[in-house]
Design an enzyme around this catalytic site. Structure first.
Site: not given
Length: 509
Positions: A159-161, A163
């Site tokens: 998931h892009h959260s 980094g």
């Protein structure tokens, strides 16, 4: 069917927690935006290896590296306070087999081109499956599948959260080692971006040239301010009303924000790109942007030509509109680069290093159109990117994004960013990779093809260098761009044409 062997892995106390405060950390503003329904983004990386994958070896390697990183051993938890809801990272024990997926693929009937299509279909299906938020937000798929360019394939999904793309790929590289020396980390090429310019300034700052040098610095500062102001106004206009031309590659995400995407890749010679770079006195990024402009122009010409009605005058060789506004959001990493060694030490010793989503955007206008001289694509792309470099646009978008989150909340900020990106056509990014062959826990790497999906673009182009190769990854909405391999063909053909023009120019001079 996928068989899992439950295998709980206890992280040593020294790496699992330093103190109670480190067990829980709030999500950064950017991470919260990436979890908003309007902007739910994932990073996916296809990695081809040169030998049959041994899942047990991979899982043992992950146990010693990746899951020692705080973000990869933490799950996201939402907690409601009196007036608001907060999202935090909470450290947890990691069961590696819950994150490593080994599908049972019947390979006896899959060969060559069919294997490539199977891989594309498999990865495309992953774009419809969200990650389980009850555990750390990553997974690794190990495919016993021989394709045209790899013996087996691994697919990493984050998931892009967790980094930004550069941080995540640096972390993946920190888990790898040189094939020639299993004890050494991958080596990235040195970047001396402005050594020649700085040397000229130093030389020009002596004696009688000091006044001229001062004038140049002042003029550069003035242009920096003016360029930043112009870029800020354009970004505001884009968020409000300024839209790109409705070309055949521009998608519409207003009705359906979560679409199944197709991911394909193509590997070309990095030596060819460097030949053009050295001859034209440019950077690799300049060349890649120029070739991309040429490839998009050729692809759009073909798409517009197909729309022409039978019997219409075919004498006009250019079927595209004369003026096309086609802009790309280029992701720019603003965080001081975290070295692969620092990340390796973090996983091995529990030390600290910089981490997070520190990314800004540059709105890059491609000059679409057929050119008699293919080198014009390089020159125009370089002019634009040089002007963009003399601007604080990326830093400004990052700062404004944080201010919007604090002032209006995550939902409103995500809506504004989503609207701004929706009014552009595509996304573009470029990462530098190792210069020597590396191995993923004893499995030599053939190629790496990372990309991202979840943002409102029907086309995302990502470029990843590795040894003497450059891999182009496309993430596309197949309802908008159904012939993705044709787009790759046009990009590769444009590279060949530009290389030939460069060689012809060299022979003349």
């Amino acid at each position: 069917m996928i068989e899992h062997q439950a295998m709980e892995i206890e992280i040593p106390e020294t790496t699992m927690r330093k103190d109670e405060e480190e067990d829980e950390q709030p999500l950064s503003p950017a991470a919260r935006v990436f979890h908003a329904p309007e902007f739910n983004c994932y990073v996916i990386s296809v990695i081809g290896v040169k030998k049959k994958i041994e899942p047990d070896v991979i899982m043992e390697g992950l146990k010693q590296t990746l899951i020692r990183h705080p973000r990869f051993s933490s799950k996201m938890v939402s907690r409601r306070n009196k007036n608001s809801q907060t999202q935090i990272w909470v450290r947890t024990n990691v069961v590696v087999s819950d994150h490593v997926i080994v599908p049972d693929i019947q390979t006896q009937n899959i060969e060559n081109a069919n294997a490539d299509k199977f891989l594309e279909s498999y990865v495309s299906d992953l774009t419809l499956i969200p990650l389980d938020t009850s555990k750390p937000l990553w997974e690794l798929h190990l495919l016993d599948l021989k394709t045209s360019d790899a013996e087996n394939v691994a697919v990493l999904k984050f998931h892009h959260s967790l980094g930004d793309g550069m941080s995540l790929m640096a972390l993946v590289l920190a888990c790898m080692r040189k094939t020639s020396n299993p004890d050494e980390l991958p080596t990235l090429p040195n970047q001396n971006r402005s050594s020649s310019r700085s040397s000229r300034l130093k030389a020009g700052s002596r004696g009688d040239f000091r006044f001229l040098w001062l004038i140049m610095v002042l003029w550069s500062a003035i242009m920096l301010v003016l360029n930043t102001m112009c870029d800020a106004l354009e970004f505001i206009a884009t968020a409000m009303f300024l839209k790109d031309t409705e070309t055949p590659i521009k998608g519409d995400f207003r009705l359906s924000k979560h679409k199944q995407m197709s991911l394909v890749h193509r590997t070309v010679s990095l030596d060819d790109i460097k030949l053009i770079k050295n001859t034209m006195n440019m950077t690799v990024n300049d060349v890649v942007l120029g070739v991309t402009q040429a490839g998009l122009s050729q692809y759009l010409e073909t798409r517009y030509e197909k729309k022409k009605k039978l019997g219409e005058d075919q004498r006009n060789s250019n079927h595209m509109p004369k003026i096309i506004r086609l802009r790309s959001a280029i992701l720019v990493n603003l965080r001081p680069t975290t070295g692969i060694q620092d990340l390796s030490d973090m996983m091995a010793k529990g030390s600290k290093c910089r981490w997070g989503n520190w990314i800004g955007y540059i709105v890059f206008p491609f000059s679409i159109g057929l050119r008699k001289d293919p080198l014009e694509h390089l020159r125009s792309a370089k002019r634009i990117i040089d002007r963009k470099k003399n601007s604080l646009e990326a830093a400004l978008t990052f700062i404004v994004g944080k201010l919007m989150i604090k002032s209006f909340g995550v939902k409103m900020a995500a809506n504004i960013i989503n609207r701004a990106l929706s009014n552009t056509t595509m996304s573009f990014s470029n990462l530098i990779g190792p210069i020597e062959e590396i191995s993923f826990f004893g499995h030599p790497i053939a190629y790496m093809a990372p990309s991202v999906y979840g943002h409102p673009h029907a086309l995302t182009m990502h470029f990843q260098s590795y040894m003497n190769k450059m891999t182009i990854s496309l993430t596309v909405d197949p309802t908008v761009i159904s012939d993705t391999h044709r787009l790759l063909d046009d990009w590769e053909e444009s590279l060949k044409n530009i290389k030939a023009a460069v060689q012809e120019r060299g022979s003349i001079h």
